[in-house]
Scaffold this active site. Structure first.
Site, mmCIF file in Angstrom:
data_model
loop_
_atom_site.group_PDB
_atom_site.id
_atom_site.type_symbol
_atom_site.label_atom_id
_atom_site.label_comp_id
_atom_site.label_asym_id
_atom_site.label_seq_id
_atom_site.Cartn_x
_atom_site.Cartn_y
_atom_site.Cartn_z
ATOM 1 N N ASP A 192 0.856 -1.188 0.000
ATOM 2 C CA ASP A 192 0.000 0.000 0.000
ATOM 3 C C ASP A 192 0.892 1.239 0.000
ATOM 4 O O ASP A 192 1.660 1.465 0.929
ATOM 5 C CB ASP A 192 -0.881 -0.046 1.264
ATOM 6 C CG ASP A 192 -1.897 1.079 1.287
ATOM 7 O OD1 ASP A 192 -1.816 1.985 0.435
ATOM 8 O OD2 ASP A 192 -2.761 1.052 2.186
ATOM 9 N N ASP B 248 -3.413 2.619 -5.636
ATOM 10 C CA ASP B 248 -2.224 2.641 -4.775
ATOM 11 C C ASP B 248 -1.999 1.351 -3.987
ATOM 12 O O ASP B 248 -1.168 1.310 -3.092
ATOM 13 C CB ASP B 248 -2.283 3.845 -3.826
ATOM 14 C CG ASP B 248 -3.470 3.775 -2.881
ATOM 15 O OD1 ASP B 248 -4.444 3.069 -3.196
ATOM 16 O OD2 ASP B 248 -3.415 4.425 -1.833
ATOM 17 N N GLU B 249 -2.730 0.292 -4.310
ATOM 18 C CA GLU B 249 -2.558 -0.961 -3.575
ATOM 19 C C GLU B 249 -2.482 -2.145 -4.542
ATOM 20 O O GLU B 249 -3.142 -2.131 -5.566
ATOM 21 C CB GLU B 249 -3.763 -1.206 -2.646
ATOM 22 C CG GLU B 249 -4.015 -0.090 -1.658
ATOM 23 C CD GLU B 249 -5.266 -0.342 -0.820
ATOM 24 O OE1 GLU B 249 -5.717 -1.493 -0.729
ATOM 25 O OE2 GLU B 249 -5.790 0.640 -0.271
HETATM 26 MG MG LIG Z 1 -2.439 4.028 0.259
#
Ligand SMILES: [Mg+2]
Length: 412
Positions: free
Chosen positions: A10, A106-107
């Site tokens: 993350d 974003d992951e």
């Molecule tokens: Mg994040």
């Protein structure tokens, strides 16, 4: 069966961190990314750690944020750059395994079980990735290492920024079970409220609950989250190159009571067009035609479709087209049990030809851009706070909403 090794990576405070790449001065001050910084009604989309320290919250207005922290530095978002960097980060993950499944911008999950010989165990790979992110991107990640996707994700939330956390078969009861149930993937705000009625507060409570009771209260998902809490999650990490190609995006709702009259139909269509448009944007599509499905209480079904003047991912435009279709094909006195709305003839947003229609004026284009921006802001708020965090008043006030389904149809 050999145990899997799954990482969940993350990127920390992604938007704010990207805006600070190569700008050390921005890292030393409280900073936030904001829809329209010049406007006091602009909304905070992301903030750095220092801004967090001042109690700045995502989705609050610039005005509220400035009250808490007058020296807050505001920067506008650069969405193209976020997706470009997201792709480059995933390319690094792909050096370790082809089982890389992005979850939002974003992951990503990585199944590195097959990479141990080459690269070492999960923690070694996680630590190496953290170093590479700092060196190659000037970004940090938090990594969860576990035997399943749900706990890997939970793990990446345990320590931030720039940290590795392990949730193993040996420690998951100790580490995960004391956490609030709502920390777990798939336990949204609504689900957590329902769980609370059964006095289920922690992930441990969820694991100890009866799967039958949970299925009764929450449907299939109820049983599933109970199994996940027990560490029973066998869902695979998908190959990066096997992300399913999507042909159409549709949602349908079987209403809590039958819809009667135009106000009901409008509320139903508003919710559906809002959902479908949000999913189109999430997947980067515009649709060239719209299909409406109507089911009567006697299970009489009709589907009707229509081409749009120009491809769109704007909810308001889906809504207008769908409302017309319903008006032309259904008496507003006839009750409706189910409504479905599907966006078809999908095109990737970056290739969707911006055809200016005969009737469009500069004003019209500007109006459309404004509408599009507004709906994107809603997406960002929902991504942070869950699907029901913000919506239209007439929808939230309505008593018609019951079981909802969404479909993504991949090619045969
Ligand atoms: Mg994040």
């Amino acid at each position: 069966m050999t145990e899997r090794t799954i990482l969940h990576c993350d990127l920390n405070s992604f938007y704010a961190s990207v805006e600070s790449i190569g700008k050390p001065e921005l890292k030393k001050v409280p900073m936030a990314v904001c829809g329209s910084p010049e406007n006091r009604h602009g909304i905070i989309l992301a903030k750095n750690e220092l801004a967090k320290g001042f109690g700045i919250k995502t989705a609050e207005t610039v005005w509220q944020a400035k009250k808490k922290c007058p020296e807050l530095v505001l920067v506008p978002p650069h969405h193209d750059r976020y997706s470009e960097i997201s792709k480059a980060v995933n390319a690094v993950y792909l050096e370790y395994t082809d089982l890389v499944e992005p979850f939002g911008i974003d992951e990503s999950w990585l199944d590195v079980g097959g990479s141990r010989e080459l690269f070492g165990d999960g923690v070694t790979i996680a630590n190496e990735l953290r170093e590479r992110m700092k060196r190659e991107f000037d970004l940090t990640i938090s990594v969860g290492v576990s035997f399943c996707k749900v706990f890997a994700k939970l793990g990446s939330d345990l320590k931030k920024p720039d940290a590795t956390s392990v949730i193993s078969r040996e420690n998951f009861k100790e580490v995960a079970w004391r956490l609030p149930a709502s920390d777990m993937l798939f336990v949204g705000k609504r689900t957590a409220e329902t769980l609370l009625r059964f006095n289920i507060k922690t992930i441990g409570d969820l694991a100890a609950a009866s799967p039958e009771m949970l299925e009764h209260a929450l449907g299939k998902m109820g049983r599933q989250i109970c199994e996940y809490a027990r560490g029973d999650d066998r869902s695979p990490v998908r190959r990066y190159d096997e992300q399913e190609e999507i042909k159409s995006i549709g949602n349908s709702i079987t209403f809590r009571r039958d819809l009667v009259g135009e106000a009901d139909l409008r509320a139903g269509l508003l919710r559906l067009s809002d959902q479908v448009a949000g999913r189109l944007r999430k997947h980067g599509f515009k649709c060239g035609s719209v299909q409406v499905q109507i089911r009567s209480p006697e299970f009489k079904n009709i589907t009707r479709q229509r081409r749009l003047e120009r491809p769109t991912d704007i909810g308001k435009e889906l809504y207008d087209a769908a409302l017309e279709l319903v008006r032309e094909n259904w008496s507003d006195k006839a009750p409706v049990r189910l409504l479905g709305l599907t966006g078809m003839a999908l095109e990737k947003t970056d290739s969707a030809a911006e055809q200016i229609s005969l009737f469009s004026t500069p004003d019209d284009t500007l109006e459309r851009e404004k509408r599009s921006k507004l709906e994107q802001t809603l997406d960002e708020i929902r991504a942070k706070f869950g699907g029901d965090s913000i919506g239209y008043g007439s929808v939230q006030a309505s008593d018609i909403f019951g079981e909802e389904r969404s479909e993504e149809i991949a090619p045969e």
